[in-house]
Design an enzyme around this catalytic site. Structure first.
Site, PDB file in Angstrom:
ATOM      1  N   SER A 144      14.332   7.116  -8.040  1.00 15.61           N
ATOM      2  CA  SER A 144      15.238   7.070  -9.090  1.00 15.61           C
ATOM      3  C   SER A 144      14.904   8.612  -9.742  1.00 15.61           C
ATOM      4  O   SER A 144      15.686   9.041 -10.202  1.00 15.61           O
ATOM      5  CB  SER A 144      14.963   6.238  -9.937  1.00 15.61           C
ATOM      6  N   HIS A 165      20.432   6.913  -3.525  1.00 13.11           N
ATOM      7  CA  HIS A 165      20.015   6.099  -4.549  1.00 13.11           C
ATOM      8  C   HIS A 165      21.000   4.924  -4.821  1.00 13.11           C
ATOM      9  O   HIS A 165      22.160   5.287  -5.458  1.00 13.11           O
ATOM     10  CB  HIS A 165      19.777   7.181  -5.988  1.00 13.11           C
ATOM     11  N   GLU A 177      24.236   7.345  -5.533  1.00 11.18           N
ATOM     12  CA  GLU A 177      23.909   8.800  -5.574  1.00 11.18           C
ATOM     13  C   GLU A 177      23.356   9.567  -4.321  1.00 11.18           C
ATOM     14  O   GLU A 177      22.573   8.913  -3.770  1.00 11.18           O
ATOM     15  CB  GLU A 177      23.286   9.178  -6.966  1.00 11.18           C
ATOM     16  N   ASN A 215      20.542   8.115 -14.317  1.00  9.50           N
ATOM     17  CA  ASN A 215      19.210   7.393 -14.766  1.00  9.50           C
ATOM     18  C   ASN A 215      18.935   8.497 -15.877  1.00  9.50           C
ATOM     19  O   ASN A 215      18.052   8.263 -16.684  1.00  9.50           O
ATOM     20  CB  ASN A 215      18.233   7.483 -13.737  1.00  9.50           C
TER      21      ASN A 215
HETATM   22  P1  NAD Z   1       9.406  -2.998  -6.354  1.00  7.00           P
HETATM   23  O1  NAD Z   1       7.980  -2.824  -6.862  1.00  7.00           O
HETATM   24  O2  NAD Z   1      10.279  -4.368  -6.681  1.00  7.00           O
HETATM   25  O3  NAD Z   1       9.234  -2.973  -4.869  1.00  7.00           O
HETATM   26  C1  NAD Z   1       8.443  -2.193  -3.797  1.00  7.00           C
HETATM   27  C2  NAD Z   1       7.998  -2.866  -2.613  1.00  7.00           C
HETATM   28  O4  NAD Z   1       7.633  -1.904  -1.972  1.00  7.00           O
HETATM   29  C3  NAD Z   1       7.059  -4.049  -2.822  1.00  7.00           C
HETATM   30  O5  NAD Z   1       7.462  -5.033  -2.236  1.00  7.00           O
HETATM   31  C4  NAD Z   1       5.920  -3.343  -1.969  1.00  7.00           C
HETATM   32  O6  NAD Z   1       5.138  -4.434  -1.478  1.00  7.00           O
HETATM   33  C5  NAD Z   1       6.548  -2.543  -1.015  1.00  7.00           C
HETATM   34  N1  NAD Z   1       5.766  -1.495  -0.452  1.00  7.00           N
HETATM   35  C6  NAD Z   1       4.772  -0.618  -1.100  1.00  7.00           C
HETATM   36  N2  NAD Z   1       4.391   0.153  -0.313  1.00  7.00           N
HETATM   37  C7  NAD Z   1       4.529  -0.073   0.959  1.00  7.00           C
HETATM   38  C8  NAD Z   1       4.469   0.748   2.188  1.00  7.00           C
HETATM   39  N3  NAD Z   1       3.903   1.672   2.221  1.00  7.00           N
HETATM   40  N4  NAD Z   1       5.376   0.174   3.382  1.00  7.00           N
HETATM   41  C9  NAD Z   1       6.127  -0.716   3.066  1.00  7.00           C
HETATM   42  N5  NAD Z   1       6.478  -1.308   1.796  1.00  7.00           N
HETATM   43  C10 NAD Z   1       5.931  -1.066   0.914  1.00  7.00           C
HETATM   44  O7  NAD Z   1      10.114  -1.532  -6.608  1.00  7.00           O
HETATM   45  P2  NAD Z   1      11.824  -1.428  -6.731  1.00  7.00           P
HETATM   46  O8  NAD Z   1      11.974  -1.553  -8.215  1.00  7.00           O
HETATM   47  O9  NAD Z   1      12.200  -2.100  -5.707  1.00  7.00           O
HETATM   48  O10 NAD Z   1      11.568   0.214  -6.405  1.00  7.00           O
HETATM   49  C11 NAD Z   1      11.842   0.803  -5.238  1.00  7.00           C
HETATM   50  C12 NAD Z   1      12.209   2.109  -5.262  1.00  7.00           C
HETATM   51  O11 NAD Z   1      13.731   2.128  -5.657  1.00  7.00           O
HETATM   52  C13 NAD Z   1      11.452   3.254  -6.183  1.00  7.00           C
HETATM   53  O12 NAD Z   1      11.678   4.392  -5.926  1.00  7.00           O
HETATM   54  C14 NAD Z   1      12.475   3.067  -7.648  1.00  7.00           C
HETATM   55  O13 NAD Z   1      12.522   4.167  -8.555  1.00  7.00           O
HETATM   56  C15 NAD Z   1      13.841   2.979  -6.836  1.00  7.00           C
HETATM   57  N6  NAD Z   1      14.968   2.322  -7.722  1.00  7.00           N
HETATM   58  C16 NAD Z   1      14.938   1.134  -8.437  1.00  7.00           C
HETATM   59  C17 NAD Z   1      15.706   0.772  -9.132  1.00  7.00           C
HETATM   60  C18 NAD Z   1      15.664  -0.544 -10.012  1.00  7.00           C
HETATM   61  O14 NAD Z   1      16.407  -1.004 -10.658  1.00  7.00           O
HETATM   62  N7  NAD Z   1      14.313  -1.325  -9.966  1.00  7.00           N
HETATM   63  C19 NAD Z   1      17.187   1.228  -9.175  1.00  7.00           C
HETATM   64  C20 NAD Z   1      17.420   2.080  -8.213  1.00  7.00           C
HETATM   65  C21 NAD Z   1      16.368   2.743  -7.360  1.00  7.00           C
END
Ligand code: NAD
Length: 615
Positions: A144, A165, A177, A215
């Protein structure tokens, strides 16, 4: 943005919007997703629903099972809502292979990484993926805010690294995005844009800057809302209700923080702050405290709110939940209401009170204005009858309760007086001094000001404890929100009485302190101003910014559509007030906004603002 058509040979023919050039875009059939948390599970679902084979990778078996159940639960909900049928659900689940081994991605043509928002973790995964994937495979990150360029250079294929994204929840939100770095190959950008179209998403392509479009505009606002809560300016429930009802947003900011994940939100803000050094992005201390305490939002069952279970969207009561009727004060009896003014707000407020059974006495500055208000209220009531929202009898009763006058003396026996006269402090102060002399001592005096300090009105009277703000929204007959503004002097029973009165009007009251912009304008206008700054920096077009906020965040209008509707002059005036009150450098009005106002481009009302409107 690219328009793509699938040819008979299943190659994707793409026509770019700005050229005649045609190219054959790559068609993906096997893709990977790394990390199956809040976002990754949804992204895997989106790919599988579009017919792609998906290899979905998590850290260990337990995390794989958690990821699998995220997808099963989400598609189960789609099934129960009739958005997916059983056969399609089974087929799409079969297309996803769950694994805890990155090596299983050896044949993937494109991989989207969605692991936690930390550069060292993502860089490590990218370096490993680079060794595993075929040389022409595309590596995409769902980050993000982190630098896609920085991630690209840990691989031996920086030109094939891109940002993709998605928005939360990925299966629902239509925006993606696409982030191109200075080294991303144009063909890779086009291939990914075509893929976005194949997934049924709307794409906007932008450069590599923390927060991209949505964002970058959203998180300053979220952080500001958190700091309002942290400063106890308003409760979490009231902040959220204010933004939903005042701006038509699908969720309030604190509920949205819980959906995004407190840890993810912290990392995004921290990265944005480090990159731009804008104080408004420095994460509010409470975000870090919640993160350290493990209160990560919905995913951990508790964040700003408490949830029924981990991952559940259902909010349950906790020790911060306000209890109705808990105010330990005697309410004042309100039966007759005085309204002063003859403009849009006064007219609406008169109608609202009369329809709810109050006797209303309104005062204007001339007989012809009394007639004008009577006619406007009659027209509006007639419309309500025609639309079936009001019975003939209720219309007659409401009209029978309204009396017009040209003398303030008529208000002497009112229990509550609401003024909605011109937004000029000296006028309101003189009016309050007058009302203080005329209206009975136990009456409450309220102002509908949107921007002036309520305490200035209170100080003009000898009863500051009985003076309060009741900020209705336009049109008052439709908008459910009333900001109930208490000053340092307002008596608790006056605030409790006014909240109770709002309830009888079928309005949602939210309580806040006497600061410029109250809740809604203080959160809304700096966000609009940030959008103008983004446009002025040539990061994206007004259309793309509008589209990102509507399609990515579910906003009813994009920021430029909204400023054009409100009026650029009005927006500038509000932003100036906020800047003067808070002396916050980040609130300084964007020069482009000032220039457009100087040029007379005031929005819809002049036929031109950020957009042009045909006359
Ligand atoms: P999250 O904490 O819900 O999930 C992350 C997952 O990644 C976990 O299940 C973890 O076990 C797994 N993980 C960690 N290391 C790993 C590895 N080496 N190999 C495989 N899996 C691994 O996080 P999220 O909210 O899903 O965010 C993930 C990405 O998406 C981030 O970069 C975040 O900025 C982006 N994002 C988040 C949102 C949101 O609203 N939460 C929206 C758009 C983008």
């Amino acid at each position: 943005m690219a328009i793509s058509l699938t040819s008979r040979s299943n190659e994707r023919l793409c026509l770019t919007a700005n050229s005649e050039e045609r190219y054959v875009a790559r068609v993906f059939s096997k893709v990977g997703v790394v990390g199956l948390g809040t976002m990754g599970a949804g992204i895997a679902e989106v790919f599988a629903r579009s017919g792609l084979d998906v290899i979905a990778v998590e850290v260990d078996d337990a995390a794989v099972e958690r990821g699998r159940s995220h997808v099963e639960d989400s598609t189960g909900r789609a099934l129960s809502r009739g958005k997916l049928d059983e056969a399609d659900r089974t087929a799409m689940l079969e297309r996803i292979t769950f694994t805890s081994s990155l090596e299983d991605l050896a044949e993937a043509e494109l991989v989207v990484e969605a692991i936690p928002e930390r550069m060292e973790l993502k860089a490590d995964v990218f370096a490993r993926l680079d060794k595993i994937l075929p040389p022409d495979a595309i590596l995409a990150t769902n980050t993000s805010s982190l630098s896609v360029t920085q991630l690209s250079v840990v691989t031996g294929r920086p030109s094939k690294v891109i940002g993709l994204h998605f928005f939360n929840p990925a299966p629902v939100m239509k925006l993606v995005e696409v982030i191109r770095t200075v080294v991303t190959e144009p063909q890779v950008v086009e291939d990914v844009e075509a893929l976005a179209a194949q997934l049924g998403k709307t794409d906007v392509t932008v450069g590599d800057k923390a927060g991209f479009i949505a964002n970058a505009l959203l998180f300053g606002y979220l952080n500001h809302a958190v700091s309002m809560y942290e400063q106890r300016y308003a409760t979490r429930e009231d902040i959220d209700a204010a933004m939903k009802l005042g701006c038509g947003l699908p969720m309030g900011p604190l509920a949205l923080m819980d959906l995004i994940g407190i840890d993810t939100a912290y990392e995004i803000l921290d990265t944005m702050y480090r990159q731009g050094r804008d104080r408004l992005h420095a994460p509010s201390p409470i975000i870090r405290q919640l993160m350290i305490a493990g209160r990560l939002g919905r995913k951990s069952g508790r964040g700003f709110y408490s949830y029924e279970a981990e991952g559940s969207p259902k909010v349950v009561d906790d020790d911060l939940t306000p209890h109705v009727g808990s105010a330990d004060v005697d309410l004042r009896d309100i039966r007759s209401v005085g309204v002063i003014g003859s403009g849009t707000m006064a007219t609406g407020i008169i109608e609202v009170f009369a329809k709810s059974g109050y006797d209303v006495l309104f005062v204007t500055r001339g007989r012809e204005k009394v007639t004008m208000v009577d006619k406007a209220v009659a027209r509006s009531l007639e419309k309500a009858v025609q639309r079936g929202k009001l019975s003939e009898q209720d219309r007659t009763d409401a009209q029978g309760r309204i009396t017009g006058s040209i003398s303030l003396d008529a208000l002497a026996d009112c229990d509550l007086v609401v003024e909605a006269v011109v937004e000029e402090l000296s006028v309101k102060q003189a009016l309050f001094a007058n009302l203080d002399e005329i209206v009975k001592r136990e009456a409450i005096l309220a102002t509908t000001t949107s921007s002036l300090p309520v305490i200035e009105c209170a100080a003009a009277t000898s009863r500051p404890g009985s003076v309060i703000g009741m900020h209705f929204f336009n049109p008052a007959t439709v908008m459910k929100l009333v900001e109930v503004v208490t000053t340092v002097a307002t008596a608790p029973e006056v605030a409790a009485t006014v909240r109770a009165v709002c309830g009888t009007l079928d309005k949602q009251p939210v309580s806040c302190g006497d600061r410029s912009g109250f809740i809604v304008n203080a959160l809304l206008f700096p966000y609009l101003n940030d959008a103008v700054k983004m446009l002025q920096a040539h990061y994206a077009t007004a259309d793309d910014i509008d589209s990102a906020m509507k399609v990515g965040c579910g906003y009813p209008m994009g920021p430029f559509e909204l400023i054009d509707t409100v009026g650029l002059d009005v927006s500038l005036a509000i932003q100036r007030e906020l800047y003067l009150e808070f002396r916050e450098p980040g609130f300084a009005p964007a020069p482009l906004l000032e220039q457009l106002v100087t040029a007379g481009y005031l929005g819809r009302k002049t036929g031109r603002g950020f957009h042009v409107y045909p006359s």
